[in-house]
Design an enzyme around this catalytic site. Sequence first.
Site, PDB file in Angstrom:
ATOM      1  N   GLU A  31     -29.567  72.183  93.640  1.00 55.05           N
ATOM      2  CA  GLU A  31     -28.165  71.728  93.653  1.00 55.05           C
ATOM      3  C   GLU A  31     -27.244  72.872  93.222  1.00 55.05           C
ATOM      4  O   GLU A  31     -27.573  73.662  92.337  1.00 55.05           O
ATOM      5  CB  GLU A  31     -28.000  70.503  92.742  1.00 55.05           C
ATOM      6  CG  GLU A  31     -26.788  69.673  93.099  1.00 55.05           C
ATOM      7  CD  GLU A  31     -26.779  68.305  92.402  1.00 55.05           C
ATOM      8  OE1 GLU A  31     -27.666  68.049  91.553  1.00 55.05           O
ATOM      9  OE2 GLU A  31     -25.894  67.495  92.721  1.00 55.05           O
ATOM     10  N   HIS A  46     -18.465  65.610  91.226  1.00 54.58           N
ATOM     11  CA  HIS A  46     -18.785  64.887  92.464  1.00 54.58           C
ATOM     12  C   HIS A  46     -18.607  63.368  92.340  1.00 54.58           C
ATOM     13  O   HIS A  46     -19.487  62.579  92.658  1.00 54.58           O
ATOM     14  CB  HIS A  46     -20.122  65.300  93.093  1.00 54.58           C
ATOM     15  CG  HIS A  46     -21.390  65.059  92.295  1.00 54.58           C
ATOM     16  ND1 HIS A  46     -21.655  63.904  91.611  1.00 54.58           N
ATOM     17  CD2 HIS A  46     -22.485  65.852  92.115  1.00 54.58           C
ATOM     18  CE1 HIS A  46     -22.852  63.991  91.060  1.00 54.58           C
ATOM     19  NE2 HIS A  46     -23.370  65.157  91.340  1.00 54.58           N
ATOM     20  N   ASP A 100     -24.735  73.444  91.421  1.00 58.53           N
ATOM     21  CA  ASP A 100     -24.302  73.764  90.052  1.00 58.53           C
ATOM     22  C   ASP A 100     -25.375  74.553  89.293  1.00 58.53           C
ATOM     23  O   ASP A 100     -25.129  75.001  88.167  1.00 58.53           O
ATOM     24  CB  ASP A 100     -23.881  72.504  89.287  1.00 58.53           C
ATOM     25  CG  ASP A 100     -24.901  71.395  89.343  1.00 58.53           C
ATOM     26  OD1 ASP A 100     -25.705  71.348  90.303  1.00 58.53           O
ATOM     27  OD2 ASP A 100     -24.892  70.542  88.438  1.00 58.53           O
ATOM     28  N   HIS A 110     -33.931  73.953  90.448  1.00 57.53           N
ATOM     29  CA  HIS A 110     -33.235  72.881  91.170  1.00 57.53           C
ATOM     30  C   HIS A 110     -32.225  73.511  92.125  1.00 57.53           C
ATOM     31  O   HIS A 110     -31.479  74.403  91.744  1.00 57.53           O
ATOM     32  CB  HIS A 110     -32.559  71.977  90.137  1.00 57.53           C
ATOM     33  CG  HIS A 110     -31.789  70.833  90.699  1.00 57.53           C
ATOM     34  ND1 HIS A 110     -32.029  70.294  91.928  1.00 57.53           N
ATOM     35  CD2 HIS A 110     -30.778  70.095  90.169  1.00 57.53           C
ATOM     36  CE1 HIS A 110     -31.194  69.280  92.128  1.00 57.53           C
ATOM     37  NE2 HIS A 110     -30.411  69.148  91.088  1.00 57.53           N
ATOM     38  N   HIS A 147     -34.070  65.095  90.132  1.00 59.78           N
ATOM     39  CA  HIS A 147     -33.587  64.007  90.967  1.00 59.78           C
ATOM     40  C   HIS A 147     -33.375  64.436  92.426  1.00 59.78           C
ATOM     41  O   HIS A 147     -32.794  63.666  93.218  1.00 59.78           O
ATOM     42  CB  HIS A 147     -32.286  63.424  90.389  1.00 59.78           C
ATOM     43  CG  HIS A 147     -31.128  64.407  90.436  1.00 59.78           C
ATOM     44  ND1 HIS A 147     -29.972  64.149  91.124  1.00 59.78           N
ATOM     45  CD2 HIS A 147     -30.963  65.630  89.930  1.00 59.78           C
ATOM     46  CE1 HIS A 147     -29.140  65.174  91.019  1.00 59.78           C
ATOM     47  NE2 HIS A 147     -29.720  66.073  90.296  1.00 59.78           N
ATOM     48  N   ASP A 185     -32.179  69.069  85.435  1.00 56.78           N
ATOM     49  CA  ASP A 185     -31.197  68.024  85.130  1.00 56.78           C
ATOM     50  C   ASP A 185     -31.758  66.928  84.209  1.00 56.78           C
ATOM     51  O   ASP A 185     -30.991  66.126  83.678  1.00 56.78           O
ATOM     52  CB  ASP A 185     -30.674  67.407  86.431  1.00 56.78           C
ATOM     53  CG  ASP A 185     -29.560  68.264  87.048  1.00 56.78           C
ATOM     54  OD1 ASP A 185     -28.931  69.042  86.309  1.00 56.78           O
ATOM     55  OD2 ASP A 185     -29.316  68.142  88.259  1.00 56.78           O
ATOM     56  N   TYR A 207     -25.262  60.070  81.532  1.00 58.33           N
ATOM     57  CA  TYR A 207     -25.853  60.972  82.534  1.00 58.33           C
ATOM     58  C   TYR A 207     -27.043  60.297  83.223  1.00 58.33           C
ATOM     59  O   TYR A 207     -27.171  60.310  84.443  1.00 58.33           O
ATOM     60  CB  TYR A 207     -26.292  62.278  81.867  1.00 58.33           C
ATOM     61  CG  TYR A 207     -26.700  63.332  82.861  1.00 58.33           C
ATOM     62  CD1 TYR A 207     -25.777  64.245  83.341  1.00 58.33           C
ATOM     63  CD2 TYR A 207     -28.002  63.400  83.356  1.00 58.33           C
ATOM     64  CE1 TYR A 207     -26.135  65.197  84.284  1.00 58.33           C
ATOM     65  CE2 TYR A 207     -28.370  64.338  84.286  1.00 58.33           C
ATOM     66  CZ  TYR A 207     -27.432  65.237  84.744  1.00 58.33           C
ATOM     67  OH  TYR A 207     -27.792  66.171  85.687  1.00 58.33           O
ATOM     68  N   HIS A 255     -27.652  70.937  81.632  1.00 62.24           N
ATOM     69  CA  HIS A 255     -26.307  70.525  81.228  1.00 62.24           C
ATOM     70  C   HIS A 255     -26.331  70.095  79.766  1.00 62.24           C
ATOM     71  O   HIS A 255     -27.234  69.377  79.344  1.00 62.24           O
ATOM     72  CB  HIS A 255     -25.816  69.317  82.036  1.00 62.24           C
ATOM     73  CG  HIS A 255     -25.634  69.575  83.497  1.00 62.24           C
ATOM     74  ND1 HIS A 255     -24.626  70.371  83.997  1.00 62.24           N
ATOM     75  CD2 HIS A 255     -26.313  69.109  84.572  1.00 62.24           C
ATOM     76  CE1 HIS A 255     -24.708  70.390  85.322  1.00 62.24           C
ATOM     77  NE2 HIS A 255     -25.721  69.649  85.696  1.00 62.24           N
TER      78      HIS A 255
END
Lengths: 397, 53
Positions: free
Chosen positions: A82, A24, A84, A80, A147, A166, A193, A226
């Site tokens: 998001e 992104h 991914d 989370h 986040h 994350d 990151y 990640h």
Amino acid sequence: MKPVEIAKGIYSVGVRDWNIRDFHGYATDQGTTYNAFLIVDEKVALIDTVKNKKQFTQQLIDNIATIIDPKKIDIVISNHTEMDHSGGLPHVMHYIGEDKPLYCSKMGKKNLAKHFSREWNFHAVNNGEELSLGEKTLVFLETRMIHWPDSMFTFAKEDGVLFSSDGFGQHYAGYELFDDEVGDKIMYQAKNYFANILMLYAPRIKKLIKGVVDLGLEIKMICPDHGIIWRKDPAKIINAYNAWCDQTPKRKALVVYDTMWESTEKMAEAIVDGLIEENVITKLMHVRSCHRSDVITEMLDTRAVIMGSPTLNNQMFPSLMDTITYIKGLKPINKIAAAFGSYGWSGEAVKYINKEFEAMKFEIVDPGIRVQYVPTPDDLKNCFQLGAKMGKLVNES
Amino acid sequence: MDKYVCTLCGYVYDPEVGDPDEGIEPGTKFEDIPDDWYCPVCGAGKEDFEIQE
């Protein structure tokens, strides 16, 4: 990624995305991983469900199948929303049974509903709520805006394993799985990151870390969504986060610029010479050669930010504005700043850069240097002096 | 009546509008909202709001 048992009954079952280079709009030159974790106890729980790409979600199911029949999963936990990390949910829920309980935060319930329009069996948890899987107990910790509004951590109490979503992550796909295998080179990826994803929430992260420490949780391992898992020394990444949150500047200066006919570039190089003369750690970044996500990482612990742009059609050069827009959102603090640039006839760029500095609450310590067309030797001397002045200020602070 | 801004996500609580979805009637001062109310956008608590300048 072949599943690995990272603690008794806890497996890493996620996938590697070796070749993603644009996450992104964030340059990921080392690829990334979408981690997911399976806990096998009297009840079986799956934490997070990798990215919404068929090959990844199928790989997740295949990975789980090497350990246990995926249909035996009793509970899915979404730390989370998001894509991914939640993108695999439709596939997973369809495979294991749409009625299986889906644990998430209160905001997670709202946000998952807005992503997938499904009537899943949501269990919105309260901060600190516990869930027994048999021998193991999970504790859910709300981490709003770290986040996303829905973000939460899950802590496996008896094993001391923190599933941190994350938080503490890194965009890194390698053959290694753990911090002790990869060594110190991972710290740059972790910092990168933090700078790109979390920096704007620094005050909140600081509070959260304090809160977690105050709870007295015995954290033996941190599993982000990640990159590698922190098992040798989880305190190392926690301490690094504390330092990055403070954004305490080092004796560093960053010159960021673009150029049309090398005039602004000549000015940039003279400024750099002035900074180096003052023994400041200096970096020069041309915004069409360096990615904005690398610029913000450099900026994290830089004291002086000097930006240069030619004036194009009465405006700042668009590539620099791109970088500034990105940086502004991530809210860097503790900066002194100055602007420079060459122009043909109107020369508004320096004024516009200064305006952006003000918006970002950078301390403007010099009105900046404008040069018409091509810098003369005297102009370059002025640029050198500006660099030296900034260098001195860096050394004084 | 002061407007309050969520320091986490930028949502602005406007007392003239209230937050009817959560039972906060239009015309309710920020100070009069129950303490367990949270930001409808990001879930932040009342303590994370500041007066909008």
